[in-house]
Every structure is written in C-alpha cells, then in structure tokens.
Design a protein around this motif. Sequence first.
Motif, short mmCIF file in Angstrom:
data_model
loop_
_atom_site.label_atom_id
_atom_site.label_comp_id
_atom_site.label_asym_id
_atom_site.label_seq_id
_atom_site.Cartn_x
_atom_site.Cartn_y
_atom_site.Cartn_z
N VAL A 1 0.84 -1.18 0.00
CA VAL A 1 0.00 0.00 0.00
C VAL A 1 0.88 1.24 0.00
O VAL A 1 1.76 1.38 0.84
CB VAL A 1 -0.93 0.02 1.23
CG1 VAL A 1 -1.80 1.26 1.22
CG2 VAL A 1 -1.78 -1.24 1.28
N GLN A 2 0.64 2.13 -0.95
CA GLN A 2 1.41 3.36 -1.02
C GLN A 2 0.43 4.50 -1.29
O GLN A 2 -0.07 4.66 -2.39
CB GLN A 2 2.45 3.30 -2.14
CG GLN A 2 3.33 4.55 -2.26
CD GLN A 2 4.25 4.71 -1.07
OE1 GLN A 2 4.76 3.73 -0.56
NE2 GLN A 2 4.45 5.94 -0.63
N ASN A 3 0.18 5.28 -0.26
CA ASN A 3 -0.77 6.39 -0.36
C ASN A 3 -2.13 5.88 -0.82
O ASN A 3 -2.76 5.10 -0.13
CB ASN A 3 -0.22 7.49 -1.27
CG ASN A 3 1.04 8.11 -0.71
OD1 ASN A 3 1.19 8.22 0.50
ND2 ASN A 3 1.95 8.50 -1.58
N THR A 4 -2.56 6.27 -2.03
CA THR A 4 -3.90 5.89 -2.49
C THR A 4 -3.89 4.86 -3.60
O THR A 4 -4.86 4.69 -4.32
CB THR A 4 -4.67 7.13 -2.98
OG1 THR A 4 -3.92 7.72 -4.04
CG2 THR A 4 -4.89 8.13 -1.88
N THR A 5 -2.77 4.14 -3.78
CA THR A 5 -2.71 3.06 -4.75
C THR A 5 -2.24 1.79 -4.06
O THR A 5 -1.66 1.83 -2.99
CB THR A 5 -1.77 3.39 -5.93
OG1 THR A 5 -0.45 3.53 -5.42
CG2 THR A 5 -2.21 4.65 -6.65
N VAL A 6 -2.52 0.67 -4.72
CA VAL A 6 -2.10 -0.62 -4.21
C VAL A 6 -1.36 -1.36 -5.30
O VAL A 6 -1.80 -1.39 -6.45
CB VAL A 6 -3.33 -1.43 -3.74
CG1 VAL A 6 -3.04 -2.92 -3.74
CG2 VAL A 6 -3.75 -1.00 -2.35
N ALA A 7 -0.24 -1.93 -4.96
CA ALA A 7 0.49 -2.78 -5.90
C ALA A 7 0.24 -4.22 -5.54
O ALA A 7 0.51 -4.64 -4.41
CB ALA A 7 1.98 -2.47 -5.87
N VAL A 8 -0.33 -4.99 -6.45
CA VAL A 8 -0.57 -6.41 -6.24
C VAL A 8 0.52 -7.15 -7.00
O VAL A 8 0.53 -7.18 -8.22
CB VAL A 8 -1.97 -6.81 -6.75
CG1 VAL A 8 -2.25 -8.27 -6.43
CG2 VAL A 8 -3.03 -5.91 -6.15
N ASP A 9 1.45 -7.73 -6.21
CA ASP A 9 2.68 -8.23 -6.80
C ASP A 9 3.32 -7.10 -7.60
O ASP A 9 3.66 -6.08 -7.05
CB ASP A 9 2.42 -9.48 -7.66
CG ASP A 9 2.05 -10.67 -6.78
OD1 ASP A 9 2.47 -10.68 -5.60
OD2 ASP A 9 1.35 -11.56 -7.25
N ALA A 10 3.40 -7.20 -8.92
CA ALA A 10 4.07 -6.14 -9.69
C ALA A 10 3.11 -5.21 -10.40
O ALA A 10 3.53 -4.31 -11.12
CB ALA A 10 5.00 -6.78 -10.72
N SER A 11 1.80 -5.44 -10.22
CA SER A 11 0.81 -4.63 -10.94
C SER A 11 0.15 -3.63 -10.01
O SER A 11 -0.05 -3.90 -8.83
CB SER A 11 -0.26 -5.52 -11.57
OG SER A 11 0.32 -6.44 -12.47
N THR A 12 -0.20 -2.48 -10.55
CA THR A 12 -0.84 -1.44 -9.75
C THR A 12 -2.35 -1.53 -9.85
O THR A 12 -2.91 -1.64 -10.95
CB THR A 12 -0.39 -0.05 -10.21
OG1 THR A 12 1.02 0.05 -10.04
CG2 THR A 12 -1.07 1.05 -9.40
N LEU A 13 -3.01 -1.51 -8.72
CA LEU A 13 -4.46 -1.53 -8.67
C LEU A 13 -4.96 -0.09 -8.69
O LEU A 13 -4.73 0.68 -7.77
CB LEU A 13 -4.94 -2.23 -7.39
CG LEU A 13 -6.44 -2.44 -7.23
CD1 LEU A 13 -6.97 -3.35 -8.33
CD2 LEU A 13 -6.75 -3.03 -5.86
N ALA A 14 -5.61 0.29 -9.76
CA ALA A 14 -6.10 1.65 -9.95
C ALA A 14 -7.62 1.65 -9.91
O ALA A 14 -8.25 0.60 -9.85
CB ALA A 14 -5.60 2.19 -11.29
N PRO A 15 -8.24 2.83 -9.95
CA PRO A 15 -9.70 2.86 -10.01
C PRO A 15 -10.22 1.99 -11.14
O PRO A 15 -9.68 2.02 -12.26
CB PRO A 15 -10.01 4.34 -10.24
CG PRO A 15 -8.87 5.05 -9.58
CD PRO A 15 -7.67 4.19 -9.84
#
Length: 666
Positions: free
Chosen positions: A35-49
């Motif tokens: 978890v970094q601020n308002t984004t999430v990295a799932v393994d190497a991918s970023t979870l965006a809106p």
Amino acid sequence: MAVSSSCRWLAASAATLIFLAPALAQDTSNTTITVQNTTVAVDASTLAPAAVTVSNTTTGDGTPLTAAETVQLTDEVIANLTDIALANASLFAFDDGDASTLDKRSGSCKVFPGDAAWPSTFVWWVFDLLLGGNLITTVPLAASCYNDFGDYSASECTSVDDNWTNSTIHMSDPTSVMWPLYQGRTCMPTSYATYENCTLGGYPSYVVNVSTVSQIQLAVNFARNANIRLVVKNTGHDFNGKSAGAGALSIWTHHLKDITVIPNYVSKNYTGQAVKMGAGVQAFEIYAAAKAGGFSVVGGEGRTVGVAGGFLAGGGHSPLSSLYGMAADQVLAIDVVTPDGRFVTATPELNTDLFWALRGGGGSTFGVVTSVTSKTKPKMQVTTAQFSFATSTNVTADIFWAGVRAYFNYFIDNTDAGTYAYFSVFTTGTDSYSFNMAPFWAPNLTLAETQTLLAPWFADLADLGISVSPVYGHYDNFYDAWWAVFPLETVGSTSLKTASRLFPKSNWANDTSLNATFSAIKSTVLAGGSLLAFNIAAAPAAGYPDNAVNPAWRETCLHAILALGFDGTANSTTVASSISVLTTDWMQQWRDVSPTAGAYMSEADISEPNFQQAFYGTNYARLYALKQQFDPKSLFYAPTGVGSEEWYITGQVDYLPTQDGRLCRV
C-alpha cells in the motif's frame, strides 16, 4: 480507512478477506500487496480505479453521454482485476445469472455489520481504491452535537440545529433523510433534547459519492455479490425514508448535474426539442436552465426535489400536470444501471419493459438511473393568485366550511382549464379555522382569464360574507412565477406524520358523492388533522403514454394530504399508537368514500393497507413480474416498493416502520 503500509491477504470466500498483519505473514507464496498512499500494488501490478473511458459518445437512443456516463465498468476491467491476482475480483464482477446464489429461505437476511460474512476493513479499503476514493464512511448530520463520532463542535452543532428544517442541509448530506422518523430518530440536533445519543440508526454504513457510472456499477456488483443491503439517495425527499437503511451501502447520485438541450430529438413517437438531465438535477436547476433556454419542463413543485430521481420514478406530479400530465409521461429515454451491473438505455424501442416500469413503478426497484431525457414544453406565461380566509367575529365555523365546500364545486372546471392549486386548511383554535391558497397556479392564462375563472367561487364567498383579497402575479415564464410563489420546503420533523389519497373525478358526479367526499375530509380536520391538498389532474386532453404511473392519477382531481401531529419526544410505542389513528381511523374515512382510488406513493402513508393496490393499482401484477425478471436476486429493496412484501425490517413497531434493523426475508 487506515491500512498497514505493507500487508498480505488470502482469499477466504467470495464475501470476505482474511487480513494478515505483516508480522504474521511470512509465507512468501502468498500474494503480496503493498500500500502506497492511495494506490495498491498487487505483486508487480498497480491496482487503480476500476473504470475505463468508453470510446462511444452516445447512448442507445443517440443522445450524448453525460460526463459521468463516459466512464464505465467493463468486462475487460473486471478481467484485469483477476489478471493481477486480486482473488476477490469476483466481489466486483457482473452478475453471471447463476440462480444457485439466490437465497430465498424464510428468515434469511442481508449481511449486517458484525456478521462473519461482513466484508473486512481491508475489503472496504480496496473497494474505495477501485472507486477512486469516493467511498464515505457515514457520520450522521448532527454528529457534531455529540461525542459519539469524535467530532463534537458546538458551533457546527448550532448551525445544524438552526437549519434542521431546511431541506437544503439534508439534500447536501450523503445520508441524511428529510423525515427522521424512518431512520429511528437517532442523532438529532440538541434542540430535540430527549435524544441523548448519536448512533447510525437507520443510516447506511457506507456511501458511494457518485461521479461516474463505473462507481455505480461497482457498488451494485459489490452489494449484490457480498449480499449487502443497497439503498439509493438523490436528495432524500421521499416521505417514507426510502434512502435510509441500517447496515446498507448507499449510492448517492446527488452530484450528477449534467443538463444538455437536444434541439431535435427524433424517435418513433416524438420529434422535437428535448433535454437530458443527470440523475442529480433538481427542480431549481432545471427550471433555471429552461428559463435561460426559452422553454419549460414538467418537474416538481418543491425547490430542491430531484427531478430525475425518485420523483420521476414515482410518477412525479407537477404544477404543469393538469396541462401535460405527470413528469414520467414526458420521458423519452432513461439511462440506468440494472441489478446485474450493466449500463443500458431504455426507450420505447430499447429495453421496452424496463422503460415502462421505470416511469412510475417506484424508486430503488429496477436499477439506478443515471440520466433521463424528457420532452420540453414551450415557454409560457403564468398567472398566480394567493389569498386566505378564516373564521372571525363575522365568519362562523359553519360559514367557513361552507366557503371551503363552495370551492370544491369548481375543481373539475379548474383542472380542465389547466390550472393547479396548492391549498391548506388548519385548525387555529376551538371552532377556529384557516384556509390558505398558496398558490392558485394558472399556466398559459392571462391575468384576466384567471380572474374570470376564480370569479364564481369568489362570488359564492361574498354571498356567504367571506371577504378575500387575492394577490395576483403575472409572469412571462415558468421559472419566475414558480420561484415567487412556492417556498422552500420545511422538513426534519419528528412530530408529524402524513398520509394521502387521490380522490377521483367520479366523486364529483353528483351532490351526494361530492358531499360525502367533503364530509369525510372535513371530519378528519375537525378531529385534529391538517389538510394540505392539490387541485390537480393528470389526464390531459392530448393523451398520455402507457407507463407504470398509478392509474388512479388518470382519474383524479384532488391529491389530498392529511397530517397528524403528536409528541415527537415520546417513545416509539407511544408515537406508533398516535400514528395508528391516522392510518386506521382518519384515512379509512377517506378510503371509504373512494374505495377504488389510490394514493401517490411518494407522499403517502408507509403503513397504507394494501399498498400494492393503493400505489400501483392494476399495474402491480406486471410490475411484480418485471421485478422478478430484472432483479431475481432482490438486490433493490424500498419500503412499499414492488416486491417489498417479501421482506421485513427486524425490530419494527406497527405504524412506525423504521429502517434501523436488519433486512430479512419474510
């Protein structure tokens, strides 16, 4: 929502996640989420809106997409969530039609906070990320008056207290409803001194502050897949608190404000100017836009009513109804997110059954409307008249009532002329009464024509010795007239309950039936009720379309509301006992003289006996069948809505059905 800066999780089921603290998550085979601020990295991918801006620019009927409608949830977006190893992507997936997930057992309930199946804090956090940060944790409007939510503020409390009866403060809040009886009368301002605590009561647990269609789709899918109660709020105007619901996820459409004028809308049944309104557009907004554009719109009487929301879904009576029919009669197309999460357009040619049902079949029942395209009407002149009379040393109670009875003789003539009247009768003391016309509304009539129309009744009053001094206004457009004579609504009461009836023109067929009608109404005022009524019709000579509007509207010339006052500080059992008089005694007198008529669902008694007949009439059987077709998993529930008889709220008291319990199957 606070979450550790690094964490691991395991998919436990389709409805919950097991959240493991970093110190306990040492198995490197688990998926790592950073978890970094308002984004999430799932393994190497970023979870965006979870959304995509669609390439198409119009809806199914050819009208331009609103700004909100250009951003949608698609199968590709859902697939991407799965591809990046978000195992709980199934929580946000569209409905696959699998009937095995239906739970129709008696007593089965929607998942409630504290249940094992209630989504974890982390799941809500991921949901918020997918929404783009638009998830709100509910804090009641008057929480600043208490310490329960940790935001006590004497100055803010005073402001809320001072404005509590003003509809604007409630419409601008994510969860507040304008009739607190239905959220359980909790967390009231401090002037309501008997309320000493602040809890959520019937308020939903979370709210999606909608700015895109994708957010509505995510909320619909999440609530359906997690078996959470779902409610929808636009402004919160409904008299029966349909946007309340304990333990619910709420979809707040208030900020969908697009207004687009379509100069030449062409369809199978209509060619001409139209206007497309986002679901959050309110009466004062569309009327101002219509004035600027040189046209008129069939909308609500109240200033802050949401024209494209529950108002239209309930049929929508208007100061222009005697001329043009109901607001629902003007609709050309509806854009809506259906219970399966899909975004569709409904017109006379597309999704025709859905189109029929959405126009008058009730709010929070068949989907979440995102925009409505309606016919416009020509710019028009309007004449208004305001006046009153009352008992006095020269006007006895008998004379007063004779004056009111004389008015009833002109109801059909007045509506045939296209007029609309909003009037009231109040008790002011022992054998003392007041009549107030606020206003008599005459669209497309000159001042002279309006005076001529009123002259016979005024002559009757003069013969009785009743003097009136009407104040006339004449305007060259709808908006200026409407703004001048219809005040801002007063709401927020916990000591008032209303019920209503649509009295048919057949009651005016002869003196016997008319006298019986008038006697029933008068009797309830003498018993202590207050009458607020509309001389209105909704069957224009030019005809009206086939839709789900209560057929009783097509026969009416009087929409009458009866209000009962009581001690709002009493406990629920005592209040319910008082309210029972309204439902079972006073209103029964009205039903007895109009047994085949009905009531306007948006301004009616939530405890109305046989609401299916009263609110929907002969349309109910078809509406019920369509409810099973479009919403087989019963995602949408609203008190007195189609299919609501299959559900109940735990802990309810007869005649005071609040929304502060679990929603369970009967």
